[in-house]
Design an enzyme around this catalytic site. Sequence first.
Site, PDB file in Angstrom:
ATOM      1  N   ASP A  67     -23.839  -4.931   7.524  1.00 56.38           N
ATOM      2  CA  ASP A  67     -22.897  -5.125   6.284  1.00 56.38           C
ATOM      3  C   ASP A  67     -23.067  -6.498   5.850  1.00 56.38           C
ATOM      4  O   ASP A  67     -23.651  -7.251   6.814  1.00 56.38           O
ATOM      5  CB  ASP A  67     -21.611  -4.583   6.520  1.00 56.38           C
ATOM      6  N   ASN A 136      -8.136  -0.556  11.799  1.00 60.59           N
ATOM      7  CA  ASN A 136      -7.829   0.444  11.048  1.00 60.59           C
ATOM      8  C   ASN A 136      -8.784   1.735  11.477  1.00 60.59           C
ATOM      9  O   ASN A 136      -8.863   2.615  10.695  1.00 60.59           O
ATOM     10  CB  ASN A 136      -7.771   0.234   9.625  1.00 60.59           C
ATOM     11  N   HIS A 138     -12.114   1.289  11.392  1.00 58.90           N
ATOM     12  CA  HIS A 138     -13.469   1.111  10.479  1.00 58.90           C
ATOM     13  C   HIS A 138     -14.697   1.049  11.450  1.00 58.90           C
ATOM     14  O   HIS A 138     -14.499   0.260  12.467  1.00 58.90           O
ATOM     15  CB  HIS A 138     -13.471   0.406   9.430  1.00 58.90           C
ATOM     16  N   GLU A 143     -14.282   1.870   5.639  1.00 61.12           N
ATOM     17  CA  GLU A 143     -12.848   2.176   5.557  1.00 61.12           C
ATOM     18  C   GLU A 143     -12.100   3.417   5.695  1.00 61.12           C
ATOM     19  O   GLU A 143     -13.008   4.360   5.478  1.00 61.12           O
ATOM     20  CB  GLU A 143     -11.984   1.190   4.618  1.00 61.12           C
TER      21      GLU A 143
HETATM   22  P1  PGA Z   1     -14.237  -8.002  14.947  1.00 57.27           P
HETATM   23  O1  PGA Z   1     -14.261  -7.189  13.853  1.00 57.27           O
HETATM   24  O2  PGA Z   1     -15.229  -7.844  15.961  1.00 57.27           O
HETATM   25  O3  PGA Z   1     -13.727  -9.456  14.585  1.00 57.27           O
HETATM   26  O4  PGA Z   1     -12.766  -7.864  15.742  1.00 57.27           O
HETATM   27  C1  PGA Z   1     -14.659  -5.638  14.236  1.00 57.27           C
HETATM   28  C2  PGA Z   1     -14.773  -4.831  13.041  1.00 57.27           C
HETATM   29  O5  PGA Z   1     -14.113  -5.229  12.166  1.00 57.27           O
HETATM   30  O6  PGA Z   1     -15.405  -4.232  13.178  1.00 57.27           O
END
Ligand code: PGA
Length: 246
Positions: A67, A136, A138, A143
């Site tokens: 992304d 959450n 995702h 999301e």
């Molecule tokens: P993070 O994010 O590695 O910064 O915890 C993970 C994600 O949101 O997929």
Amino acid sequence: MNIIIVKNYNDMSRKAAHLFVGQILQKPDSVLGLATGSTPVGLYTELIKFYKEGMIDFNDVQAFNLDEYLELKPSHEQSYAYFMQKNLFEHINIRPENYHIPSGTANYQEKECERYEALIAEAGGIDLQILGIGRNGHIGFNEPDIKFEAITHVVQLDEQTINDNARFFDNIDDVPKTAISMGIKTIMQSRGIILLASGIEKADAVAGMIGGKITPELPASVLQLHPNVTIIVDEAAASKIPSKNI
Ligand code: PGA
């Protein structure tokens, strides 16, 4: 799901690096799916070490990132293009024409999504995809309540994601609200997936992903349907996984 519980972040990163090194040794022209965020930084550090020790060669590797934020230029310090340069690409011999990140500044965003999805298909699909998981649930920027049928698309970020990512920006208002992300279907088409999670704040999402219902409300739960997923979690992130699932 193959679930591996390790002691801490460093062990998680090392274990994941071993799987990536194995993948590249088996198939030097592997197509890798890469991720950003705090989670894969240790994995990338380990891969750089393996590269510098002469154990792996990225010359024929291709890479696709999950992304990118919309409206951040690649030179912006919080863009994922910048993140990948600093944390991996500038330290290894991957060829610039072989790594791909959706463009956050394309004039026609829908066209950019189509272009990106077609590029992955042209490369023959992804051999091994690395994923983190949001609090959450995702994966990528898919999301809660995302359609499992989605391919690369423009997404609106959840309030929780914006709050979680605010730590990287001076001000929460500077966090982009939209992004381009591979879709769930794009991710599910990878031949192999490794998901990493570290820390107690991921424990609920990890427990739901492994032991809960398969539902778009927790996008990562779709991974229960993939035939080749390895989940590597540290003890804190694993602490709420139902015992029947371990
Ligand atoms: P993070 O994010 O590695 O910064 O915890 C993970 C994600 O949101 O997929």
